[in-house]
Design a protein around this motif. Sequence first.
Motif, PDB file in Angstrom:
ATOM      1  N   TYR A 167      61.140-109.850  48.778  1.00 31.11           N
ATOM      2  CA  TYR A 167      61.388-109.234  49.884  1.00 31.11           C
ATOM      3  C   TYR A 167      60.134-109.128  50.518  1.00 31.11           C
ATOM      4  O   TYR A 167      60.034-109.417  51.912  1.00 31.11           O
ATOM      5  CB  TYR A 167      61.845-107.790  49.830  1.00 31.11           C
ATOM      6  CG  TYR A 167      62.039-106.774  50.753  1.00 31.11           C
ATOM      7  CD1 TYR A 167      62.924-106.784  51.856  1.00 31.11           C
ATOM      8  CD2 TYR A 167      61.028-105.927  50.906  1.00 31.11           C
ATOM      9  CE1 TYR A 167      62.790-106.129  52.875  1.00 31.11           C
ATOM     10  CE2 TYR A 167      60.926-104.948  51.911  1.00 31.11           C
ATOM     11  CZ  TYR A 167      61.661-105.078  53.193  1.00 31.11           C
ATOM     12  OH  TYR A 167      61.655-104.322  54.030  1.00 31.11           O
ATOM     13  N   ASP A 168      59.117-108.896  49.833  1.00 32.58           N
ATOM     14  CA  ASP A 168      57.757-108.571  50.275  1.00 32.58           C
ATOM     15  C   ASP A 168      57.373-109.936  50.962  1.00 32.58           C
ATOM     16  O   ASP A 168      56.574-109.819  51.820  1.00 32.58           O
ATOM     17  CB  ASP A 168      56.678-108.004  49.304  1.00 32.58           C
ATOM     18  CG  ASP A 168      57.096-106.680  48.694  1.00 32.58           C
ATOM     19  OD1 ASP A 168      57.623-105.965  49.475  1.00 32.58           O
ATOM     20  OD2 ASP A 168      56.594-106.220  47.749  1.00 32.58           O
ATOM     21  N   VAL A 169      57.344-110.949  50.288  1.00 33.77           N
ATOM     22  CA  VAL A 169      56.938-112.494  50.699  1.00 33.77           C
ATOM     23  C   VAL A 169      57.634-112.444  52.008  1.00 33.77           C
ATOM     24  O   VAL A 169      56.961-113.137  53.140  1.00 33.77           O
ATOM     25  CB  VAL A 169      57.328-113.451  49.633  1.00 33.77           C
ATOM     26  CG1 VAL A 169      57.048-114.744  50.335  1.00 33.77           C
ATOM     27  CG2 VAL A 169      56.409-113.103  48.439  1.00 33.77           C
ATOM     28  N   GLN A 170      58.985-112.228  52.073  1.00 35.47           N
ATOM     29  CA  GLN A 170      59.739-112.607  53.427  1.00 35.47           C
ATOM     30  C   GLN A 170      59.447-111.638  54.494  1.00 35.47           C
ATOM     31  O   GLN A 170      58.947-111.978  55.622  1.00 35.47           O
ATOM     32  CB  GLN A 170      61.219-112.257  53.258  1.00 35.47           C
ATOM     33  CG  GLN A 170      62.075-112.221  54.321  1.00 35.47           C
ATOM     34  CD  GLN A 170      62.258-113.427  55.417  1.00 35.47           C
ATOM     35  OE1 GLN A 170      61.731-114.377  54.833  1.00 35.47           O
ATOM     36  NE2 GLN A 170      62.539-113.093  56.501  1.00 35.47           N
ATOM     37  N   THR A 171      58.888-110.543  54.366  1.00 34.30           N
ATOM     38  CA  THR A 171      58.386-109.576  55.263  1.00 34.30           C
ATOM     39  C   THR A 171      57.195-109.947  55.683  1.00 34.30           C
ATOM     40  O   THR A 171      56.734-109.820  56.750  1.00 34.30           O
ATOM     41  CB  THR A 171      58.261-108.165  54.556  1.00 34.30           C
ATOM     42  OG1 THR A 171      59.589-107.784  54.179  1.00 34.30           O
ATOM     43  CG2 THR A 171      58.081-106.974  55.621  1.00 34.30           C
ATOM     44  N   GLY A 172      56.071-110.349  54.616  1.00 31.34           N
ATOM     45  CA  GLY A 172      54.923-110.855  55.119  1.00 31.34           C
ATOM     46  C   GLY A 172      54.938-112.083  56.082  1.00 31.34           C
ATOM     47  O   GLY A 172      54.288-112.355  57.101  1.00 31.34           O
ATOM     48  N   LEU A 173      55.707-113.069  55.646  1.00 34.82           N
ATOM     49  CA  LEU A 173      55.739-114.386  56.325  1.00 34.82           C
ATOM     50  C   LEU A 173      56.425-114.262  57.784  1.00 34.82           C
ATOM     51  O   LEU A 173      56.248-115.048  58.521  1.00 34.82           O
ATOM     52  CB  LEU A 173      56.492-115.427  55.527  1.00 34.82           C
ATOM     53  CG  LEU A 173      55.591-115.747  54.315  1.00 34.82           C
ATOM     54  CD1 LEU A 173      56.347-116.811  53.528  1.00 34.82           C
ATOM     55  CD2 LEU A 173      54.288-116.782  54.678  1.00 34.82           C
ATOM     56  N   TYR A 210      50.056-111.010  52.385  1.00 34.88           N
ATOM     57  CA  TYR A 210      50.363-110.391  51.156  1.00 34.88           C
ATOM     58  C   TYR A 210      49.012-110.674  50.070  1.00 34.88           C
ATOM     59  O   TYR A 210      49.190-109.988  48.928  1.00 34.88           O
ATOM     60  CB  TYR A 210      51.473-110.724  50.545  1.00 34.88           C
ATOM     61  CG  TYR A 210      52.287-112.100  50.629  1.00 34.88           C
ATOM     62  CD1 TYR A 210      51.907-112.942  49.623  1.00 34.88           C
ATOM     63  CD2 TYR A 210      52.981-112.487  51.688  1.00 34.88           C
ATOM     64  CE1 TYR A 210      52.368-114.243  49.578  1.00 34.88           C
ATOM     65  CE2 TYR A 210      53.546-113.833  51.560  1.00 34.88           C
ATOM     66  CZ  TYR A 210      52.870-114.560  50.739  1.00 34.88           C
ATOM     67  OH  TYR A 210      53.343-116.155  50.618  1.00 34.88           O
ATOM     68  N   PHE A 211      48.430-111.930  50.450  1.00 32.64           N
ATOM     69  CA  PHE A 211      47.059-112.094  49.468  1.00 32.64           C
ATOM     70  C   PHE A 211      45.727-112.076  50.381  1.00 32.64           C
ATOM     71  O   PHE A 211      45.742-112.350  51.578  1.00 32.64           O
ATOM     72  CB  PHE A 211      47.188-113.343  49.006  1.00 32.64           C
ATOM     73  CG  PHE A 211      48.222-113.760  47.917  1.00 32.64           C
ATOM     74  CD1 PHE A 211      48.998-112.728  47.289  1.00 32.64           C
ATOM     75  CD2 PHE A 211      48.744-114.848  47.811  1.00 32.64           C
ATOM     76  CE1 PHE A 211      49.788-112.980  46.112  1.00 32.64           C
ATOM     77  CE2 PHE A 211      49.837-115.228  46.769  1.00 32.64           C
ATOM     78  CZ  PHE A 211      50.328-114.162  46.102  1.00 32.64           C
TER      79      PHE A 211
END
Length: 425
Positions: free
Chosen positions: A12-18, A163-164
């Motif tokens: 979810y966090d990766v999807q939100t960031g991208l 996110y990084f």
Amino acid sequence: MLKGRKLIELSYDVQTGLGNTDVPDFDALRTMGMAATLAIHLRGLPEINYELLRKVSDHYFNIPSYALKEAVSILGEVEFIRIIKKGTTIKSIVPDIPHFKDLYEGVGDYFSFTELNEHEQGTLLILSQLQNKPENKHRIQHATGIESSLLERCMQIGTHGHYFKEFRARGKDIIVSPFYFADNLDELADMTAKSGSSDIKVVLDIIKNNQGWPLSLIEKRLELGGTKLTTTQKTLLVQLCSEGILKPPSIEFNGTKETFIFTPRPGQTKLDASNREIYERAMALVSCVRKGQLLAEQYRIRMPVRILETLRDKGFIGSNSEAANQYRNLVFLKVGHLVPTTGDRCQFTLIRNEENTEALNLAISLLRTGELANMDVNQEARLALSKDEKYIQSIISSAELKKREQITFDADAVEQYEQLLLAYE
């Protein structure tokens, strides 16, 4: 190996960031993130027209139409929604998500970490190392076993997705996730390079288990919630505050100011504008009851959680002579009013609205578990899902108009600047 809740939470966090960035290296990871996004926003809503869901998902969640059907199908298979069709066409969905079921866990049971490709696995493993602390890049590589070329590609994608973030500090490469740490990341990276991530993680874990503890007691007793701190850990905690990595609220009473410690504020992507206000109110609520619990003058609070539950359920807290000092900050934040009763006694009365109820629920969660419960929910998107298509269309049109206005303004500004230069030639 990651599974269940952790697998979906990180996706979810990766999807939100991208957002709407297309990443050819990813496949199932984005689908997991999209399914989780839908699940956390659909709970408790009535039947939703599919065309409305399509527009809201594209505008707020960056889920394009071609990907929405697969995410909806997954939620149907895990029985989080009922799909209403006419022939092969989806007409509407009916959310049927159990109130007490862990949404991430429910979706997570559908997927397996081993089915992800190496870029997806690598990204999630790196991110899992950064949820609770920054980390040395070489230690991450050693702990995860990721090859150098794969690590660099994952870092490249993650930097684009915010996110990084990588820092060079004291000759070391330090990675921090702006998702989980919002403030003064360069100082945080420097402290990690100097002290190592282990002590930072220990300190942050102890704070998480004792949200809102007064800083003066920590410094005086070298302990936090019954857990002893080493001198190094205490110094580290104070430095985290002084460098602005922790931004603790404070309460003034009897000519003194007391600071209350909380875990770092999540980043903007993790905590949107409306939820940041709820978060600020929740920290103030916890600070007020911690003051009564640990720094009371006469009337000590023995069960802080129960006080907040009473305020939420009944709408007021029993009057006492310390209320004016203890709850003053909540008046400034528009959480409630101080109502004089007899003598120097006041009763704190809640201003009942959705934001204050959410803040109270979050404050209770912070005291019980240390977690920021339900802060991933975009309230504007939830509102749009409860309206009709005209509402979301007006939101979309307004957003497009603002973009056009900004472009026009920039062009005009450039022309005016050029004319100004010509006038002086």
